[in-house]
Design an enzyme around this catalytic site. Structure first.
Site, mmCIF file in Angstrom:
data_model
loop_
_atom_site.group_PDB
_atom_site.id
_atom_site.type_symbol
_atom_site.label_atom_id
_atom_site.label_comp_id
_atom_site.label_asym_id
_atom_site.label_seq_id
_atom_site.Cartn_x
_atom_site.Cartn_y
_atom_site.Cartn_z
ATOM 1 C CG HIS A 1 3.798 -1.977 -4.597
ATOM 2 N ND1 HIS A 1 2.459 -1.730 -4.458
ATOM 3 C CD2 HIS A 1 5.042 -2.909 -4.811
ATOM 4 C CE1 HIS A 1 3.196 -3.807 -5.463
ATOM 5 N NE2 HIS A 1 4.132 -4.197 -5.450
ATOM 6 C CG ASN B 1 -2.071 -1.112 1.204
ATOM 7 O OD1 ASN B 1 -1.767 -1.682 0.076
ATOM 8 N ND2 ASN B 1 -2.191 -1.607 2.456
ATOM 9 C CB SER C 1 -5.458 -9.738 -4.933
ATOM 10 O OG SER C 1 -4.631 -8.856 -5.639
HETATM 11 C C1 BV8 Z 1 8.221 -5.473 -11.656
HETATM 12 C C2 BV8 Z 1 1.510 1.324 -8.030
HETATM 13 C C3 BV8 Z 1 10.308 -6.442 -12.474
HETATM 14 C C4 BV8 Z 1 1.139 1.962 -6.761
HETATM 15 C C5 BV8 Z 1 0.850 -1.200 -8.847
HETATM 16 C C6 BV8 Z 1 3.552 -12.296 -15.372
HETATM 17 C C7 BV8 Z 1 3.617 -13.499 -13.867
HETATM 18 C C8 BV8 Z 1 5.040 -12.706 -13.133
HETATM 19 C C9 BV8 Z 1 4.670 -11.306 -12.800
HETATM 20 C C10 BV8 Z 1 4.668 -10.757 -14.056
HETATM 21 C C11 BV8 Z 1 4.044 -11.036 -14.960
HETATM 22 N N1 BV8 Z 1 4.059 -9.719 -16.065
HETATM 23 C C12 BV8 Z 1 4.839 -8.837 -15.100
HETATM 24 C C13 BV8 Z 1 4.263 -8.929 -14.048
HETATM 25 C C14 BV8 Z 1 5.327 -8.455 -13.172
HETATM 26 C C15 BV8 Z 1 4.228 -7.870 -13.034
HETATM 27 C C16 BV8 Z 1 2.548 -7.752 -12.158
HETATM 28 O O1 BV8 Z 1 2.900 -8.540 -10.642
HETATM 29 N N2 BV8 Z 1 2.232 -7.917 -13.160
HETATM 30 C C17 BV8 Z 1 0.575 -8.296 -13.017
HETATM 31 C C18 BV8 Z 1 -0.368 -7.675 -13.008
HETATM 32 C C19 BV8 Z 1 1.064 -9.832 -12.891
HETATM 33 N N3 BV8 Z 1 5.143 -6.515 -11.626
HETATM 34 C C20 BV8 Z 1 5.644 -5.692 -11.890
HETATM 35 O O2 BV8 Z 1 5.500 -5.326 -13.006
HETATM 36 C C21 BV8 Z 1 6.878 -5.455 -10.707
HETATM 37 N N4 BV8 Z 1 7.668 -4.669 -11.019
HETATM 38 O O3 BV8 Z 1 8.041 -7.090 -11.718
HETATM 39 O O4 BV8 Z 1 9.776 -4.909 -12.117
HETATM 40 C C22 BV8 Z 1 11.453 -5.866 -13.291
HETATM 41 C C23 BV8 Z 1 12.514 -6.525 -13.411
HETATM 42 C C24 BV8 Z 1 14.117 -6.225 -14.192
HETATM 43 C C25 BV8 Z 1 13.562 -4.728 -14.890
HETATM 44 C C26 BV8 Z 1 12.275 -3.979 -14.452
HETATM 45 C C27 BV8 Z 1 11.569 -4.338 -13.767
HETATM 46 C C28 BV8 Z 1 5.632 -4.178 -10.446
HETATM 47 C C29 BV8 Z 1 4.552 -4.153 -9.948
HETATM 48 C C30 BV8 Z 1 4.165 -3.148 -9.008
HETATM 49 C C31 BV8 Z 1 3.446 -2.335 -9.582
HETATM 50 N N5 BV8 Z 1 2.528 -1.000 -9.013
HETATM 51 N N6 BV8 Z 1 0.293 0.132 -8.083
HETATM 52 C C32 BV8 Z 1 -0.396 2.477 -7.077
HETATM 53 O O5 BV8 Z 1 -0.303 2.638 -7.394
HETATM 54 O O6 BV8 Z 1 -0.733 2.127 -6.152
HETATM 55 S S1 BV8 Z 1 0.170 -2.377 -8.404
HETATM 56 C C33 BV8 Z 1 -1.380 -2.399 -7.093
HETATM 57 O O7 BV8 Z 1 -1.559 -4.182 -7.102
HETATM 58 C C34 BV8 Z 1 -1.097 -1.498 -6.079
HETATM 59 O O8 BV8 Z 1 0.421 -1.427 -6.119
HETATM 60 C C35 BV8 Z 1 -0.899 -3.066 -4.673
HETATM 61 O O9 BV8 Z 1 -0.648 -2.801 -3.956
HETATM 62 C C36 BV8 Z 1 -0.499 -4.032 -5.842
HETATM 63 C C37 BV8 Z 1 -0.930 -5.700 -5.153
HETATM 64 O O10 BV8 Z 1 -3.013 -4.880 -5.407
HETATM 65 P P1 BV8 Z 1 -3.699 -5.145 -3.809
HETATM 66 O O11 BV8 Z 1 -2.682 -5.225 -2.863
HETATM 67 O O12 BV8 Z 1 -3.619 -7.179 -3.314
HETATM 68 O O13 BV8 Z 1 -4.936 -4.753 -4.173
HETATM 69 P P2 BV8 Z 1 -6.082 -5.757 -3.924
HETATM 70 O O14 BV8 Z 1 -6.873 -4.503 -5.091
HETATM 71 O O15 BV8 Z 1 -5.730 -6.808 -6.031
HETATM 72 O O16 BV8 Z 1 -6.353 -7.187 -4.060
HETATM 73 C C38 BV8 Z 1 -7.213 -6.671 -2.159
HETATM 74 C C39 BV8 Z 1 -7.666 -7.862 -1.634
HETATM 75 O O17 BV8 Z 1 -8.552 -7.389 -0.205
HETATM 76 C C40 BV8 Z 1 -8.701 -8.503 -2.326
HETATM 77 O O18 BV8 Z 1 -7.963 -9.674 -2.022
HETATM 78 C C41 BV8 Z 1 -9.863 -8.490 -1.400
HETATM 79 O O19 BV8 Z 1 -10.439 -9.583 -1.417
HETATM 80 C C42 BV8 Z 1 -9.448 -8.717 -0.086
HETATM 81 N N7 BV8 Z 1 -9.917 -7.623 0.819
HETATM 82 C C43 BV8 Z 1 -11.077 -6.527 0.444
HETATM 83 N N8 BV8 Z 1 -11.343 -6.178 2.325
HETATM 84 C C44 BV8 Z 1 -11.145 -6.839 2.904
HETATM 85 C C45 BV8 Z 1 -10.173 -7.556 2.228
HETATM 86 N N9 BV8 Z 1 -8.770 -8.339 3.028
HETATM 87 C C46 BV8 Z 1 -9.024 -7.746 4.849
HETATM 88 N N10 BV8 Z 1 -9.604 -7.112 4.917
HETATM 89 C C47 BV8 Z 1 -11.098 -6.667 3.882
HETATM 90 N N11 BV8 Z 1 -11.744 -5.685 4.501
#
Ligand code: BV8
Ligand code: ZN
Length: 244
Positions: free
Chosen positions: A117, A100, A186
């Protein structure tokens, strides 16, 4: 739902690491990314949270972060954030790793926080890298640095490296953890989603707190399908009763 026996043997020497995601801030009123009412509903992540998106449409991306900043400045940490800060005060070897960027853990009193992040209240110039952290930018247009370069939020976008020292510290905390909690994420974004698996493979008790199942839930020793704002105060009460 939460058994005291899961924490038997936990004491002041126990090493605990926690990974949080947007779900822990949901009960503060901050929308998550991928829930049905989430932030990505209108836009795709790559359309907003990437350097290319920012360069091709700086005002749209800047305005999205301003919208989120304004919202975050209006909300308060919730019982989940406060419980984690209290648990940290009970355990000398405690590390909080967060995806976050909303600063709510620090506002709740957490101290050892690894913001893998980045942080939405910090900014820097894409041209000269000058930091513009304290500046209160208003307005919807992406501001310019005195060198003329575009100012961007200091958050990690898709395809960008995570802050080296921070992510290395997070990997170390996962490897050394006796207990690893994955809370409100997630487990979709990497490398953050690797951390709970690294911890479990290194021998940690892996506990996940999330009202929904995630790709990691099957691997958790204990899956607590509760909102974190309810589960964490309950875990705090258990830990307060067993840690002398
Ligand atoms: C990198 C910007 C390497 C900040 C964000 C294929 C396979 C594997 C990896 C990759 C791939 N293709 C690309 C990649 C890499 C990529 C990636 O992972 N892509 C994903 C889409 C597959 N990752 C990257 O690019 C990272 N960098 O790998 O660099 C590299 C190597 C060499 C050279 C250069 C680079 C960068 C990752 C960061 C991306 N930035 N955002 C911002 O604006 O905030 S991502 C975004 O998602 C946010 O940062 C957030 O933090 C992140 C994760 O989301 P969550 O926090 O999990 O939130 P979400 O909504 O998804 O889920 C919420 C959960 O809460 C749910 O499960 C829900 O059920 C639950 N919930 C709801 N209510 C409650 C609750 N839980 C508890 N209590 C409640 N009340
Ligand atoms: Zn500059």
């Amino acid at each position: 739902m939460i058994e005291k026996s899961w924490f038997a043997g936990l004491n002041k020497k126990t090493t605990v690491a926690v990974l949080t995601g947007a779900g822990i801030s949901k009960e503060s009123g901050v929308p998550t990314f991928r829930d049905s009412d989430g932030l990505w509903k209108k836009f795709k992540p790559e359309e907003l949270a990437s350097f290319d998106a920012f360069i091709s449409n700086p005002d749209l991306v800047w305005d999205w972060y301003q919208f989120r900043r304004d919202l975050i400045h209006k909300v308060q940490p919730n019982p989940g954030h406060f419980a984690l800060a209290k648990i940290e005060s009970l355990l000398p070897n405690f590390t909080l790793i967060t995806q976050n960027v909303d600063n709510l853990h620090r506002r709740a009193g957490s101290r050892n926080v690894l913001e893998i992040h980045g942080n939405i209240d910090k900014n820097y110039c894409v041209k000269c890298q000058k930091r513009h952290d304290g500046t209160q930018f208003n307005g919807k247009k992406a501001p310019r640095c005195d060198c003329g370069g575009l100012v961007r939020p200091d958050v990690v976008w898709f395809g960008e490296m995570l802050p080296e020292k921070t992510i290395q510290a997070a990997f170390r905390a996962a490897e050394e953890a006796d207990y690893f909690f994955s809370i409100g994420t997630s487990a979709y974004v990497y490398p953050a989603a690797n951390l709970p698996v690294i911890a479990k493979m290194a021998g940690a008790v892996f506990i996940e707190i999330n009202p929904q199942e995630t790709p990691l839930s099957q691997q958790a020793h204990h899956f607590i399908s509760m909102p974190s704002g309810e589960a964490l105060p309950e875990i705090l009460r258990i830990l307060e009763s067993i840690i002398l």
